[in-house]
Design a protein around this motif. Structure first.
Motif, PDB file in Angstrom:
ATOM      1  N   SER A   1       0.769  -1.219   0.152  1.00 24.38           N
ATOM      2  CA  SER A   1       0.081   0.051  -0.062  1.00 24.38           C
ATOM      3  C   SER A   1       0.946   1.356   0.247  1.00 24.38           C
ATOM      4  O   SER A   1       0.408   2.517  -0.121  1.00 24.38           O
ATOM      5  CB  SER A   1      -0.641   0.023   1.190  1.00 24.38           C
ATOM      6  N   ILE A   2       2.086   1.169  -0.045  1.00 26.32           N
ATOM      7  CA  ILE A   2       2.963   2.329   0.147  1.00 26.32           C
ATOM      8  C   ILE A   2       3.503   2.831  -1.253  1.00 26.32           C
ATOM      9  O   ILE A   2       4.125   1.798  -1.817  1.00 26.32           O
ATOM     10  CB  ILE A   2       4.217   1.884   1.058  1.00 26.32           C
ATOM     11  N   THR A   3       3.604   3.950  -1.482  1.00 23.61           N
ATOM     12  CA  THR A   3       4.109   4.742  -2.758  1.00 23.61           C
ATOM     13  C   THR A   3       4.944   5.737  -2.296  1.00 23.61           C
ATOM     14  O   THR A   3       4.660   6.357  -1.316  1.00 23.61           O
ATOM     15  CB  THR A   3       3.015   5.027  -3.512  1.00 23.61           C
ATOM     16  N   ARG A   4       5.761   6.189  -3.271  1.00 22.99           N
ATOM     17  CA  ARG A   4       6.371   7.449  -2.902  1.00 22.99           C
ATOM     18  C   ARG A   4       5.559   8.712  -2.714  1.00 22.99           C
ATOM     19  O   ARG A   4       5.739   9.560  -1.775  1.00 22.99           O
ATOM     20  CB  ARG A   4       7.309   7.769  -4.222  1.00 22.99           C
ATOM     21  N   GLU A   5       4.204   8.858  -3.463  1.00 22.38           N
ATOM     22  CA  GLU A   5       3.629   9.987  -3.266  1.00 22.38           C
ATOM     23  C   GLU A   5       2.890  10.118  -1.942  1.00 22.38           C
ATOM     24  O   GLU A   5       2.928  10.938  -1.239  1.00 22.38           O
ATOM     25  CB  GLU A   5       2.488   9.698  -4.446  1.00 22.38           C
TER      26      GLU A   5
ATOM     27  N   ILE B   1       4.779  14.109  11.305  1.00 19.97           N
ATOM     28  CA  ILE B   1       4.499  12.608  11.870  1.00 19.97           C
ATOM     29  C   ILE B   1       5.968  12.173  12.160  1.00 19.97           C
ATOM     30  O   ILE B   1       6.912  12.566  11.594  1.00 19.97           O
ATOM     31  CB  ILE B   1       3.862  11.981  10.733  1.00 19.97           C
ATOM     32  N   THR B   2       6.289  11.691  13.388  1.00 20.31           N
ATOM     33  CA  THR B   2       7.710  11.330  13.636  1.00 20.31           C
ATOM     34  C   THR B   2       8.054   9.663  13.767  1.00 20.31           C
ATOM     35  O   THR B   2       9.178   9.432  13.582  1.00 20.31           O
ATOM     36  CB  THR B   2       7.894  11.481  15.379  1.00 20.31           C
ATOM     37  N   ARG B   3       7.134   8.863  13.474  1.00 17.54           N
ATOM     38  CA  ARG B   3       7.323   7.478  13.471  1.00 17.54           C
ATOM     39  C   ARG B   3       6.185   6.745  12.548  1.00 17.54           C
ATOM     40  O   ARG B   3       5.108   7.102  12.371  1.00 17.54           O
ATOM     41  CB  ARG B   3       7.007   7.170  14.810  1.00 17.54           C
ATOM     42  N   ILE B   4       6.812   5.760  11.666  1.00 14.91           N
ATOM     43  CA  ILE B   4       5.856   4.938  10.823  1.00 14.91           C
ATOM     44  C   ILE B   4       6.183   3.588  10.982  1.00 14.91           C
ATOM     45  O   ILE B   4       7.407   3.386  11.564  1.00 14.91           O
ATOM     46  CB  ILE B   4       6.089   5.390   9.448  1.00 14.91           C
TER      47      ILE B   4
ATOM     48  N   LEU C   1      13.349   8.916   1.776  1.00 15.59           N
ATOM     49  CA  LEU C   1      12.383  10.334   2.073  1.00 15.59           C
ATOM     50  C   LEU C   1      12.560  10.918   3.556  1.00 15.59           C
ATOM     51  O   LEU C   1      11.876  11.894   3.904  1.00 15.59           O
ATOM     52  CB  LEU C   1      11.222   9.970   1.678  1.00 15.59           C
ATOM     53  N   GLY C   2      13.818  10.158   4.409  1.00 11.87           N
ATOM     54  CA  GLY C   2      13.885  10.996   5.443  1.00 11.87           C
ATOM     55  C   GLY C   2      13.200  10.485   6.859  1.00 11.87           C
ATOM     56  O   GLY C   2      13.487  11.131   7.899  1.00 11.87           O
ATOM     57  N   PHE C   3      12.576   9.176   6.531  1.00 13.97           N
ATOM     58  CA  PHE C   3      11.813   8.815   7.898  1.00 13.97           C
ATOM     59  C   PHE C   3      13.024   8.038   8.800  1.00 13.97           C
ATOM     60  O   PHE C   3      13.717   7.278   8.101  1.00 13.97           O
ATOM     61  CB  PHE C   3      10.813   7.885   7.519  1.00 13.97           C
ATOM     62  N   ASP C   4      13.381   8.713  10.190  1.00  8.20           N
ATOM     63  CA  ASP C   4      14.173   8.166  10.913  1.00  8.20           C
ATOM     64  C   ASP C   4      13.713   7.554  12.008  1.00  8.20           C
ATOM     65  O   ASP C   4      14.516   7.073  13.059  1.00  8.20           O
ATOM     66  CB  ASP C   4      15.132   9.328  11.081  1.00  8.20           C
ATOM     67  N   ASN C   5      12.516   7.000  11.957  1.00  8.30           N
ATOM     68  CA  ASN C   5      11.736   6.162  13.178  1.00  8.30           C
ATOM     69  C   ASN C   5      10.971   5.348  12.693  1.00  8.30           C
ATOM     70  O   ASN C   5       9.896   5.362  12.578  1.00  8.30           O
ATOM     71  CB  ASN C   5      11.401   6.933  14.412  1.00  8.30           C
ATOM     72  N   ILE C   6      11.430   3.877  12.043  1.00  2.73           N
ATOM     73  CA  ILE C   6      10.639   3.064  11.298  1.00  2.73           C
ATOM     74  C   ILE C   6      10.401   2.002  12.362  1.00  2.73           C
ATOM     75  O   ILE C   6      11.594   1.316  12.689  1.00  2.73           O
ATOM     76  CB  ILE C   6      11.147   2.689  10.065  1.00  2.73           C
TER      77      ILE C   6
END
Length: 319
Positions: free
Chosen positions: A98-102, A112-115, A149-154
Protein backbone atom coordinates in the motif's frame (compact mmCIF):
# COMPACT_ATOMS: atom_id res chain seq x y z
CA UNK A 1 -7.51 6.91 14.67
CA UNK A 2 -8.70 3.79 12.84
CA UNK A 3 -8.63 3.32 9.05
CA UNK A 4 -10.46 0.00 8.63
CA UNK A 5 -9.41 -0.84 5.05
CA UNK A 6 -6.71 -3.19 3.75
CA UNK A 7 -5.51 -4.34 0.30
CA UNK A 8 -6.57 -7.88 1.33
CA UNK A 9 -7.49 -9.40 4.68
CA UNK A 10 -4.77 -11.51 6.33
CA UNK A 11 -5.93 -14.91 7.53
CA UNK A 12 -4.97 -14.31 11.16
CA UNK A 13 -6.59 -10.87 11.37
CA UNK A 14 -9.26 -10.14 13.99
CA UNK A 15 -9.33 -6.34 13.63
CA UNK A 16 -12.17 -4.38 12.07
CA UNK A 17 -10.92 -4.41 8.51
CA UNK A 18 -12.50 -4.46 5.06
CA UNK A 19 -10.96 -5.23 1.63
CA UNK A 20 -10.47 -1.88 -0.09
CA UNK A 21 -11.61 -3.12 -3.52
CA UNK A 22 -15.19 -3.55 -2.25
CA UNK A 23 -15.20 -0.25 -0.35
CA UNK A 24 -13.32 2.07 -2.71
CA UNK A 25 -16.43 4.13 -3.53
CA UNK A 26 -17.24 4.69 0.15
CA UNK A 27 -13.88 5.75 1.54
CA UNK A 28 -14.78 9.45 1.19
CA UNK A 29 -18.03 8.86 3.10
CA UNK A 30 -16.03 7.18 5.86
CA UNK A 31 -13.57 10.08 5.95
CA UNK A 32 -16.47 12.57 6.17
CA UNK A 33 -17.81 10.77 9.24
CA UNK A 34 -14.33 10.41 10.78
CA UNK A 35 -13.60 14.12 10.28
CA UNK A 36 -16.87 14.95 12.06
CA UNK A 37 -15.76 12.81 14.99
CA UNK A 38 -12.29 14.41 15.01
CA UNK A 39 -13.79 17.93 15.13
CA UNK A 40 -16.31 17.04 17.83
CA UNK A 41 -13.80 15.27 20.10
CA UNK A 42 -11.27 18.09 19.70
CA UNK A 43 -13.94 20.55 20.87
CA UNK A 44 -15.03 18.35 23.81
CA UNK A 45 -11.44 17.85 24.96
CA UNK A 46 -10.65 21.55 24.55
CA UNK A 47 -13.61 22.40 26.80
CA UNK A 48 -12.26 19.88 29.33
CA UNK A 49 -8.81 21.49 29.19
CA UNK A 50 -7.23 18.23 28.02
CA UNK A 51 -3.98 18.35 26.05
CA UNK A 52 -3.07 15.79 23.40
CA UNK A 53 0.31 14.08 23.75
CA UNK A 54 0.37 11.29 21.15
CA UNK A 55 -1.45 10.42 17.93
CA UNK A 56 -1.52 6.89 16.51
CA UNK A 57 -3.16 6.23 13.14
CA UNK A 58 -3.69 2.49 12.80
CA UNK A 59 -5.90 0.09 10.94
CA UNK A 60 -6.53 -1.82 8.91
CA UNK A 61 -3.91 -0.13 6.80
CA UNK A 62 -3.90 3.70 6.84
CA UNK A 63 -1.82 3.83 3.65
CA UNK A 64 -4.62 2.20 1.67
CA UNK A 65 -5.83 5.83 1.54
CA UNK A 66 -4.78 7.70 -1.59
CA UNK A 67 -2.55 10.79 -1.18
CA UNK A 68 -5.52 13.21 -1.37
CA UNK A 69 -7.42 11.11 1.18
CA UNK A 70 -4.42 11.08 3.54
CA UNK A 71 -4.32 14.87 3.13
CA UNK A 72 -8.00 15.19 4.15
CA UNK A 73 -7.38 13.12 7.29
CA UNK A 74 -4.10 14.73 8.32
CA UNK A 75 -5.38 18.26 7.62
CA UNK A 76 -8.37 17.58 9.88
CA UNK A 77 -6.24 16.24 12.74
CA UNK A 78 -3.64 19.03 12.57
CA UNK A 79 -6.29 21.76 12.18
CA UNK A 80 -8.19 20.65 15.29
CA UNK A 81 -5.41 19.51 17.62
CA UNK A 82 -2.07 21.03 18.54
CA UNK A 83 0.23 18.53 16.81
CA UNK A 84 3.42 20.60 16.88
CA UNK A 85 4.14 19.76 20.53
CA UNK A 86 3.31 16.05 20.56
CA UNK A 87 5.62 13.50 22.16
CA UNK A 88 4.92 11.22 19.16
CA UNK A 89 2.83 11.07 15.97
CA UNK A 90 2.72 7.58 14.44
CA UNK A 91 1.11 6.38 11.23
CA UNK A 92 1.14 2.69 10.35
CA UNK A 93 2.19 2.25 6.75
CA UNK A 94 1.69 -1.43 7.53
CA UNK A 95 1.20 -3.27 4.26
CA UNK A 96 4.18 -2.72 1.94
CA UNK A 97 1.88 -3.13 -1.09
CA UNK A 98 0.00 0.00 0.00
CA UNK A 99 3.10 2.23 0.20
CA UNK A 100 4.03 4.57 -2.65
CA UNK A 101 6.47 7.47 -2.98
CA UNK A 102 3.51 9.89 -3.36
CA UNK A 103 1.89 8.71 -0.12
CA UNK A 104 5.12 8.92 1.87
CA UNK A 105 5.81 12.38 0.42
CA UNK A 106 2.33 13.48 1.51
CA UNK A 107 2.96 12.17 5.05
CA UNK A 108 6.28 14.08 5.19
CA UNK A 109 4.37 17.38 4.98
CA UNK A 110 2.96 16.75 8.47
CA UNK A 111 4.61 16.52 11.92
CA UNK A 112 4.66 12.70 11.84
CA UNK A 113 7.59 11.30 13.81
CA UNK A 114 7.19 7.52 13.47
CA UNK A 115 5.90 5.05 10.88
CA UNK A 116 5.56 1.27 10.65
CA UNK A 117 6.45 -0.91 7.67
CA UNK A 118 5.18 -4.31 8.72
CA UNK A 119 6.32 -7.47 6.93
CA UNK A 120 5.12 -10.01 9.62
CA UNK A 121 7.44 -12.49 7.87
CA UNK A 122 10.14 -12.28 5.20
CA UNK A 123 9.33 -15.74 3.81
CA UNK A 124 7.38 -15.54 0.54
CA UNK A 125 5.70 -18.93 0.96
CA UNK A 126 4.23 -17.86 4.31
CA UNK A 127 3.11 -14.47 2.97
CA UNK A 128 1.16 -16.33 0.25
CA UNK A 129 -0.42 -18.73 2.77
CA UNK A 130 -1.61 -16.01 5.16
CA UNK A 131 -3.13 -13.82 2.45
CA UNK A 132 -0.65 -10.94 2.49
CA UNK A 133 -0.58 -10.32 -1.22
CA UNK A 134 2.80 -8.68 -1.42
CA UNK A 135 6.37 -9.84 -1.90
CA UNK A 136 9.43 -9.78 0.34
CA UNK A 137 11.02 -7.43 -2.25
CA UNK A 138 8.10 -4.99 -1.88
CA UNK A 139 8.76 -4.86 1.87
CA UNK A 140 12.43 -4.10 1.31
CA UNK A 141 11.66 -1.45 -1.35
CA UNK A 142 9.03 0.25 0.84
CA UNK A 143 11.41 0.38 3.80
CA UNK A 144 14.31 1.79 1.75
CA UNK A 145 11.97 4.33 0.11
CA UNK A 146 10.88 5.56 3.55
CA UNK A 147 14.53 5.92 4.57
CA UNK A 148 15.32 7.77 1.34
CA UNK A 149 12.51 10.24 2.09
CA UNK A 150 13.93 10.98 5.53
CA UNK A 151 11.90 8.83 7.94
CA UNK A 152 14.27 8.19 10.86
CA UNK A 153 11.95 6.25 13.19
CA UNK A 154 10.62 3.16 11.40
CA UNK A 155 9.09 0.21 13.24
CA UNK A 156 8.69 -3.29 11.81
CA UNK A 157 6.19 -5.86 13.12
CA UNK A 158 6.90 -9.59 12.99
CA UNK A 159 4.69 -12.55 13.90
CA UNK A 160 6.19 -15.79 15.16
CA UNK A 161 4.12 -18.99 15.16
CA UNK A 162 2.76 -18.53 11.61
CA UNK A 163 1.72 -21.70 9.75
CA UNK A 164 4.68 -23.80 8.62
CA UNK A 165 7.35 -21.48 10.07
CA UNK A 166 10.08 -23.31 11.95
CA UNK A 167 13.13 -21.75 13.58
CA UNK A 168 15.10 -21.64 10.29
CA UNK A 169 12.34 -19.58 8.63
CA UNK A 170 12.23 -17.19 11.58
CA UNK A 171 16.03 -16.88 11.31
CA UNK A 172 15.68 -16.02 7.61
CA UNK A 173 13.18 -13.27 8.48
CA UNK A 174 15.48 -11.88 11.18
CA UNK A 175 18.48 -11.87 8.82
CA UNK A 176 16.55 -9.83 6.26
CA UNK A 177 15.19 -7.44 8.89
CA UNK A 178 18.67 -6.93 10.36
CA UNK A 179 19.97 -6.01 6.90
CA UNK A 180 17.38 -3.18 6.79
CA UNK A 181 18.10 -2.04 10.37
CA UNK A 182 14.75 -0.64 11.57
CA UNK A 183 14.62 1.63 14.63
CA UNK A 184 12.22 -0.61 16.53
CA UNK A 185 10.86 -4.12 16.23
CA UNK A 186 7.63 -5.54 17.59
CA UNK A 187 7.55 -9.34 17.88
CA UNK A 188 4.03 -10.80 18.15
CA UNK A 189 3.29 -14.38 19.13
CA UNK A 190 0.46 -15.57 16.91
CA UNK A 191 -2.88 -15.20 18.68
CA UNK A 192 -5.72 -16.74 16.70
CA UNK A 193 -8.85 -14.99 17.93
CA UNK A 194 -12.36 -16.24 17.29
CA UNK A 195 -12.99 -13.77 14.49
CA UNK A 196 -9.83 -14.60 12.58
CA UNK A 197 -10.30 -16.56 9.39
CA UNK A 198 -7.27 -18.73 10.13
CA UNK A 199 -9.38 -20.28 12.88
CA UNK A 200 -12.40 -20.62 10.61
CA UNK A 201 -10.35 -22.43 7.96
CA UNK A 202 -8.22 -24.46 10.34
CA UNK A 203 -9.03 -27.74 8.53
CA UNK A 204 -7.07 -26.40 5.56
CA UNK A 205 -4.02 -25.90 7.79
CA UNK A 206 -4.23 -29.06 9.90
CA UNK A 207 -1.19 -30.53 8.11
CA UNK A 208 0.88 -27.49 9.07
CA UNK A 209 2.75 -26.93 12.27
CA UNK A 210 2.28 -23.77 14.29
CA UNK A 211 5.57 -23.59 16.04
CA UNK A 212 6.66 -21.23 18.75
CA UNK A 213 9.00 -22.02 21.61
CA UNK A 214 11.45 -20.36 23.93
CA UNK A 215 14.27 -20.97 21.46
CA UNK A 216 12.47 -18.96 18.78
CA UNK A 217 11.63 -16.14 21.22
CA UNK A 218 15.29 -16.09 22.35
CA UNK A 219 16.35 -15.87 18.72
CA UNK A 220 14.22 -12.74 18.19
CA UNK A 221 15.59 -11.23 21.41
CA UNK A 222 19.18 -11.89 20.31
CA UNK A 223 18.53 -10.34 16.87
CA UNK A 224 17.07 -7.23 18.55
CA UNK A 225 20.14 -7.02 20.81
CA UNK A 226 22.45 -7.27 17.80
CA UNK A 227 20.52 -4.31 16.28
CA UNK A 228 21.25 -2.39 19.52
CA UNK A 229 17.63 -2.55 20.66
CA UNK A 230 16.34 -3.06 24.19
CA UNK A 231 12.91 -4.37 25.24
CA UNK A 232 10.55 -1.57 26.29
CA UNK A 233 7.12 -3.17 26.54
CA UNK A 234 5.57 -6.59 26.84
CA UNK A 235 2.00 -7.87 26.82
CA UNK A 236 0.14 -11.13 26.59
CA UNK A 237 -3.05 -11.85 24.65
CA UNK A 238 -5.63 -14.59 25.00
CA UNK A 239 -5.44 -17.59 22.64
CA UNK A 240 -1.72 -17.16 22.09
CA UNK A 241 0.30 -20.04 20.71
CA UNK A 242 2.22 -21.29 23.74
CA UNK A 243 2.68 -19.20 26.86
CA UNK A 244 4.51 -16.36 25.15
CA UNK A 245 4.30 -12.58 24.89
CA UNK A 246 4.35 -9.75 22.41
CA UNK A 247 7.52 -7.76 22.94
CA UNK A 248 8.51 -4.32 21.69
CA UNK A 249 12.24 -3.66 21.17
CA UNK A 250 13.69 -0.26 20.30
CA UNK A 251 16.94 1.61 19.81
CA UNK A 252 17.70 4.48 22.21
CA UNK A 253 14.97 7.17 22.09
CA UNK A 254 12.96 5.21 19.50
CA UNK A 255 10.48 3.41 21.79
CA UNK A 256 6.82 3.67 20.74
CA UNK A 257 5.42 6.07 23.35
CA UNK A 258 1.80 5.31 22.46
CA UNK A 259 2.48 1.59 23.03
CA UNK A 260 3.77 2.36 26.52
CA UNK A 261 0.79 4.60 27.32
CA UNK A 262 -1.78 2.03 26.23
CA UNK A 263 -0.10 -0.65 28.35
CA UNK A 264 0.37 1.49 31.46
CA UNK A 265 -3.32 2.55 31.54
CA UNK A 266 -2.47 5.76 33.40
CA UNK A 267 -4.22 8.17 31.04
CA UNK A 268 -7.24 8.28 28.72
CA UNK A 269 -6.90 7.11 25.13
CA UNK A 270 -9.61 8.32 22.77
CA UNK A 271 -10.24 6.04 19.78
CA UNK A 272 -11.82 7.50 16.66
CA UNK A 273 -13.28 5.61 13.69
CA UNK A 274 -15.14 2.34 13.13
CA UNK A 275 -14.31 -0.24 15.81
CA UNK A 276 -12.63 2.36 18.04
CA UNK A 277 -12.66 1.54 21.76
CA UNK A 278 -11.88 4.59 23.90
CA UNK A 279 -10.30 3.92 27.27
CA UNK A 280 -11.28 6.60 29.78
CA UNK A 281 -8.84 6.40 32.71
CA UNK A 282 -9.75 8.47 35.77
CA UNK A 283 -9.74 8.59 39.56
CA UNK A 284 -5.94 8.68 39.56
CA UNK A 285 -5.70 5.66 37.28
CA UNK A 286 -7.81 3.48 39.58
CA UNK A 287 -10.84 3.35 37.28
CA UNK A 288 -11.26 2.68 33.57
CA UNK A 289 -14.43 2.95 31.52
CA UNK A 290 -14.70 2.14 27.83
CA UNK A 291 -16.71 3.94 25.16
CA UNK A 292 -17.12 1.84 22.02
CA UNK A 293 -17.76 2.81 18.41
CA UNK A 294 -19.65 0.34 16.22
CA UNK A 295 -17.33 -1.88 14.14
CA UNK A 296 -19.35 -1.98 10.93
CA UNK A 297 -18.30 0.83 8.56
CA UNK A 298 -21.80 1.35 7.11
CA UNK A 299 -23.23 1.61 10.62
CA UNK A 300 -20.46 3.96 11.71
CA UNK A 301 -21.17 6.33 8.80
CA UNK A 302 -24.96 6.23 9.36
CA UNK A 303 -24.71 6.61 13.16
CA UNK A 304 -21.82 9.06 13.46
CA UNK A 305 -23.86 11.58 15.49
CA UNK A 306 -24.68 8.80 17.96
CA UNK A 307 -20.98 7.82 18.20
CA UNK A 308 -20.12 11.45 18.99
CA UNK A 309 -22.83 11.64 21.65
CA UNK A 310 -21.55 8.43 23.26
CA UNK A 311 -18.12 10.06 23.51
CA UNK A 312 -19.51 13.33 24.80
CA UNK A 313 -21.53 11.57 27.51
CA UNK A 314 -18.62 9.33 28.55
CA UNK A 315 -16.06 12.14 28.64
CA UNK A 316 -18.35 14.51 30.52
CA UNK A 317 -19.23 11.85 33.07
CA UNK A 318 -15.80 10.34 33.73
CA UNK A 319 -12.99 12.70 32.72
Amino acid sequence: VGIPFCPSICLYCSFSSYPLKQWKDRVYLYLDALCKEIRAVAQIMHEKGKKLDTVYIGGGTPTTLEPDQLKILLDEITANFDCEHLAEFTIEAGRPDSITREKLQMIRHYPITRISVNPQTMNQETLDIIGRRHTVEETEKAFLLARELGFDNINMDLIVGLPGEDISKVQNTLNKVQALSPDSLTVHSLAVKRAARLNMFKDKYQEMTFENNQEIMNLTMEAAREMEMSPYYLYRQKNMKGNFENVGYAKTDKAGIYNILIMEEKQPITALGAGGSSKLVFDGGRRIERVENVKDVTNYIARIEEMIERKRAGIERWL
